[in-house]
Design an enzyme around this catalytic site. Structure first.
Site, PDB file in Angstrom:
ATOM      1  N   ASP A 200       0.844  -1.199   0.000  1.00  0.00           N
ATOM      2  CA  ASP A 200       0.000   0.000   0.000  1.00  0.00           C
ATOM      3  C   ASP A 200       0.886   1.259   0.000  1.00  0.00           C
ATOM      4  O   ASP A 200       2.108   1.160   0.129  1.00  0.00           O
ATOM      5  CB  ASP A 200      -0.900  -0.050   1.249  1.00  0.00           C
ATOM      6  CG  ASP A 200      -2.010   0.990   1.213  1.00  0.00           C
ATOM      7  OD1 ASP A 200      -2.333   1.497   0.124  1.00  0.00           O
ATOM      8  OD2 ASP A 200      -2.564   1.292   2.289  1.00  0.00           O
TER       9      ASP A 200
ATOM     10  N   GLU B 166       3.126   5.129  -3.566  1.00  0.00           N
ATOM     11  CA  GLU B 166       3.240   6.136  -4.658  1.00  0.00           C
ATOM     12  C   GLU B 166       4.619   6.797  -4.661  1.00  0.00           C
ATOM     13  O   GLU B 166       5.056   7.149  -5.751  1.00  0.00           O
ATOM     14  CB  GLU B 166       2.134   7.187  -4.507  1.00  0.00           C
ATOM     15  CG  GLU B 166       0.744   6.656  -4.759  1.00  0.00           C
ATOM     16  CD  GLU B 166       0.217   5.708  -3.664  1.00  0.00           C
ATOM     17  OE1 GLU B 166       0.634   5.870  -2.512  1.00  0.00           O
ATOM     18  OE2 GLU B 166      -0.575   4.812  -3.993  1.00  0.00           O
TER      19      GLU B 166
ATOM     20  N   ASP C  35      -8.843   3.781  -3.149  1.00  0.00           N
ATOM     21  CA  ASP C  35      -9.878   4.224  -2.210  1.00  0.00           C
ATOM     22  C   ASP C  35     -11.082   4.837  -2.925  1.00  0.00           C
ATOM     23  O   ASP C  35     -11.283   6.057  -2.931  1.00  0.00           O
ATOM     24  CB  ASP C  35      -9.288   5.222  -1.210  1.00  0.00           C
ATOM     25  CG  ASP C  35      -8.169   4.591  -0.393  1.00  0.00           C
ATOM     26  OD1 ASP C  35      -8.032   3.351  -0.431  1.00  0.00           O
ATOM     27  OD2 ASP C  35      -7.439   5.340   0.267  1.00  0.00           O
TER      28      ASP C  35
HETATM   29  O1  MIG Z   1      -3.510   5.910   4.035  1.00  0.00           O
HETATM   30  O2  MIG Z   1      -4.059   0.778   5.317  1.00  0.00           O
HETATM   31  O3  MIG Z   1      -5.860   2.174  -0.180  1.00  0.00           O
HETATM   32  O4  MIG Z   1      -7.034  -0.001   1.115  1.00  0.00           O
HETATM   33  O5  MIG Z   1      -7.260   0.148   3.907  1.00  0.00           O
HETATM   34  C1  MIG Z   1      -4.509   4.976   3.876  1.00  0.00           C
HETATM   35  C2  MIG Z   1      -5.210   1.545   5.376  1.00  0.00           C
HETATM   36  C3  MIG Z   1      -3.899   3.633   3.934  1.00  0.00           C
HETATM   37  C4  MIG Z   1      -5.045   2.975   1.901  1.00  0.00           C
HETATM   38  C5  MIG Z   1      -5.490   1.799   1.122  1.00  0.00           C
HETATM   39  C6  MIG Z   1      -6.620   1.125   1.845  1.00  0.00           C
HETATM   40  C7  MIG Z   1      -6.188   0.723   3.226  1.00  0.00           C
HETATM   41  C8  MIG Z   1      -5.687   1.942   3.990  1.00  0.00           C
HETATM   42  N1  MIG Z   1      -4.622   2.595   3.241  1.00  0.00           N
END
Ligand code: MIG
Length: 853
Positions: free
Chosen positions: A454, A457, A533
């Protein structure tokens, strides 16, 4: 009010004042870092510093590339030289050409290694070409593509040998700062598709696209850019009546870019890059051929284990063992098949990546083993940011090994994310990738079966401005050196690569499962992805289709949405519609944000639970079909989710459809994406098509209205298809494979699709035996003559499936068959369904089947 705000406020509580304060300050720290260092990494003096802060951006001063003085023929094409630099044209295949402009810019390093291309030019066979010299121009051509070069202003045009113009340059220019601009002319009817993940209509023409990976902290239609950007698009030159000429262009440049595809000037596509080299590839051919070529160049998804195609249940977060156990229990109680449960950041110890909280998960390995009894696996989130904490071994170790990104002065740079200040591994360094892979070991040894990357980026918490690392951050680039301007967009791809390589080292017998939110061209070699998201809204449901289509046409074929929507709260109807649609997308996972109510199949009561169960079960019945479609993606680069135009490119109207899609070769899905709606219309490609629930026939190429109450999904099957199906189980592993179910949709005498071939790919579903002959590809060809229907089943490969018998269903017969023969032996019909014009019978695995009518 925008729903994501709710999420941020809710999570802010969990973050604590310190992280919030540092998010508020971060934009200033970032601006200061960027102003302190000049683009070449030298510290600025005070006067320059003041100027850089006051006037951070100058208008670029574009200089065109011109006047070719010298040409040189080489084995693949030509190199042309001018005072401004050099241009090369290289044919990699008759239908694929690479063009590169090397522009002299004093003091600007213009090349960093490509992480997108996995098959460089010298690994392609040579291509015969012919060069023709004209007065101020040159033509170089293969039998599929013609490249014309204007020697005065060094502009190119690309055309087919029959004279259709595919790409026409307006100019190529650069600035003294090293930015590049490439402008091309757009034809009036030209439509453009791809560019990775975008919250935009499927046809990207008329939009400005930024290519800079970004965590939008929740997105809605038109937000741009998102997490995963790919400088690849497909152009369709539609000329009434005929099949359009289609081409694909891929810019091998991962710098910050803007593609203005006819938004500012309708007839001009302008591609601007902040740096790097102008190197692009153009391919010509049908859509499937273009994807084959593109993925030959940038790689394909490796085969996923079969269980990745099962249903996944996730939320932010199932945050302790008891809760996960309860979830598994609920899945069983409600008879919901499920292959994976996802663990989000609340399993971590104080948000420290790669750890888990020992109090809330005292026996992670035990839990994993317990779930495996039902064939269910655990997938864990892994964030790139490593908490600044000398008591945390990953941080300590990373510092010691110099694995973190630094400022030009060599100091490790920290930015706030969930755990507070974090350091960021530099995945462009080979030893850092290896080190990262080793850090995964504890999670893997505790039985975690897949890793979910996650915020790569990479995202940082910034109260305003660009929420990522400063552009002056240094990266290794395989020890050649470079900065975050070149390193940003590839960060997610290389994190996924390090993760995959680590998984394969630790578990060489398992197909590494990596799911990455961000990425760039070539990500598909390492990971699958999802659309981030989204919102629990009908708009967001509808947006899923163009998003998944766009990703698929950019090489990322294994994706899907957060089913039910991430932020906000779906009602039973919305959740149900989402399950129905996503059951036909590769990644099928329900997920929701922190603080939202339960979002599981049983959360809405009846009638929703029964409908949702039926569709998840249908997904499992279709696993042999879906696994075969996924194999086509891995073998040929064809996405499983395809645009309708794939099936009938000559129908110009289909090029605008982005509220329906194809799943593999046989299915067409036209979901209801409107609240309360029980019907919708759809234009089908040339058919005939069977409506799945009733077997009603539609010819295609005309709009049909379909009745689709909540119990059903708009679902059609192409006549002449053979659909391989299996049984339902608690998970993919728990299905009983006593026999294969083959469902044949008879072609119609009127326009029987001549020799339509259906494919079935089979292997062990996990491991690598398929590489040494442990797979089997079946091809079913259906033929039809007067009074007789024939199916030939051709098998190739040594894999032995667990069944010997086939339950054959034939739909669409005008009357009950007189006799059925499998390899010459006559078999009795077991059942006749007069309403659906279907017959069912049992036969052994056959080579030739004959149905006498
Ligand atoms: O900053 O880990 O897209 O699926 O549940 C948010 C918490 C962080 C973004 C992901 C999302 C995930 C969430 N994450």
């Amino acid at each position: 009010m925008r729903q994501p705000t709710v999420t941020i406020l809710q999570t802010a509580k969990a973050l604590g004042a310190k992280t919030l304060a540092s998010a508020a300050l971060y934009p200033l720290r970032k601006a200061l870092a960027e102003a302190t260092w000049s683009p070449d990494g030298c510290p600025r003096n005070r006067l320059e510093l003041a100027r850089a802060i006051v006037q951070p951006r100058r208008q670029p001063d574009w200089r065109p590339f011109r006047d070719i003085q010298e040409t040189e023929r080489d084995s693949r094409g030509l190199v042309l030289r001018s005072d401004d630099g050099q241009v090369s044209v290289q044919f990699l295949a008759p239908d694929l050409v690479a063009v590169e402009y090397r522009m002299n810019v004093a003091g600007v390093a213009t090349s960093t290694p490509t992480y997108a291309v996995s098959r460089p030019a010298d690994q392609w066979p040579s291509v015969p070409t012919v060069v023709t010299e004209l007065e101020h121009a040159l033509l170089i051509q293969s039998d599929r593509l013609v490249v014309g070069i204007d020697l005065q202003d060094a502009r190119l045009l690309l055309a087919t040998p029959s004279g259709t113009l595919l790409r026409v340059d307006i100019d190529v220019a650069r600035t003294t700062g090293g930015a590049i601009r490439h402008r091309t002319a757009l034809a009036p009817g030209e439509k453009l598709y791809g560019l990775g993940e975008r919250a935009l209509p499927w046809n990207r023409r008329g939009h400005v696209h930024r290519l800079w990976n970004r965590d939008p902290a929740g997105y809605q239609a038109d937000d741009d850019p998102l997490y995963l950007n790919i400088p690849t698009y497909l152009g369709a030159l539609y000329d009434d009546g005929a099949s359009p000429e289609t081409y694909l262009v891929f810019y091998d440049n991962a710098h910050d870019a803007v593609f203005d595809l006819g938004a500012t000037t309708p007839a001009i596509a302008e591609h601007r890059f902040a740096g790097g080299t102008l190197r692009y590839y153009v391919a010509v051919g049908s859509i499937p051929a273009l994807l084959e070529r593109y993925t030959e160049l940038t790689g394909r998804h490796p085969l996923q284990p079969l269980w990745m195609l099962g249903y996944h249940q996730s939320r932010w977060s199932y945050d302790n063992e008891a809760r996960v156990r309860k979830l598994a229990q609920d899945l069983s109680t409600h008879q919901i098949p499920c292959d994976a449960i996802h663990l989000d950041i609340d399993i971590l110890e104080g948000f420290r990546s790669l750890t888990w909280d020992q109090e809330r998960f005292p026996d992670l390995a035990g839990l994993a083993t317990e779930l495996r009894q039902d064939g269910r696996r655990l997938i864990s989130i892994v964030d790139p940011g490593i908490k600044r904490d000398l008591g945390y071994s990953v941080y300590r170790d990373g510092l010691r090994g110099q694995h973190f990104c630094t400022l030009p002065n060599g100091r490790v740079f920290h930015a706030p994310v969930w755990p507070g200040d974090c350091a960021f591994p530099d995945f462009t360094a080979p030893d850092t990738r290896a080190w990262w892979g080793d850090q995964l070991r504890p999670l893997l040894r505790a039985g975690i079966a897949g890793l979910w990357n996650d915020v790569n980026e990479p995202a940082a918490f910034a109260a305003f401005g660009d929420p990522t690392l400063p552009r002056v951050i240094r990266h290794s680039f395989e020890n050649t050196g470079g900065d975050h301007r070149a390193g940003h967009n590839i960060y997610g791809t290389l994190m996924a690569r390090a993760t995959r390589e680590g998984l394969l080292r630790e578990q060489p017998e398992s197909r590494a499962v990596v799911i990455s939110r961000a990425g760039s061209a070539g990500l598909q070699r390492y990971a699958t992805s999802w659309t981030g998201d989204n919102e629990s809204s009908w708009e967001s449901l509808a947006l899923t289709i163009p998003m998944v289509l766009g990703l698929g046409l950019s090489g990322i074929g294994f994706t899907g949405p957060d089913v039910g929507g991430f932020s906000g709260v779906p009602d039973g109807e919305l959740f149900t519609r989402w399950v129905q649609m996503a059951a036909f997308m590769p990644f099928f996972r329900a997920h929701t944000a922190k603080g939202t109510p339960d979002q599981e199949p049983w959360s809405y009561g009846e009638p929703y639970l029964s409908i949702v169960r039926r569709f998840i079960q249908l997904r499992y019945e279709l696993l042999p079909y879906l696994y075969s479609a996924h194999w086509q993606m891995c073998a040929r680069g064809w996405p499983m989710v395809r645009p309708l135009a794939w099936a009938d490119p000559a129908d110009g109207l289909l090029w605008d459809v982005d509220d329906a899609f194809l799943c593999g070769d046989a299915f067409l899905i036209a979901p209801v994406v409107e609240k309360g709606a029980v019907s919708r219309s759809v234009r089908l490609p040339q058919g005939p098509w069977y409506e799945f629930w009733t077997n009603a026939l539609t010819t295609g190429r005309e709009p049909v209205r379909l009745f689709s109450p909540l119990e059903t999904l708009g679902l059609f099957v192409r006549a002449g298809s053979v659909i391989p199906m299996g049984e339902i189980g608690a998970s993919s592993e728990k299905r009983v494979e006593k026999f294969l179910r083959l469902v044949l949709y008879a072609p119609l005498p009127a326009n029987a699709p001549d020799g339509l071939v259906s494919e079935l790919y089979e292997d062990a579903g996990e491991g690598f035996a398929y590489r040494d002959g442990g797979s089997r590809l079946s091809r079913f060809t259906v033929s039809q003559e007067e009074g007789r229907l024939g199916v030939s089943w051709h098998r190739e490969g040594a894999y032995v499936p667990p069944y010997e018998h086939v339950e054959l269903t034939v739909h669409g017969l005008a009357r009950a068959p007189r006799a059925v023969y499998a390899d010459g032996d006559r078999y009795a019909i077991a059942r006749i369904d007069a309403v659906r014009h279907s017959v069912v019978l049992g036969v052994p695995v056959f080579s030739d089947l004959r149905i006498d009518l």
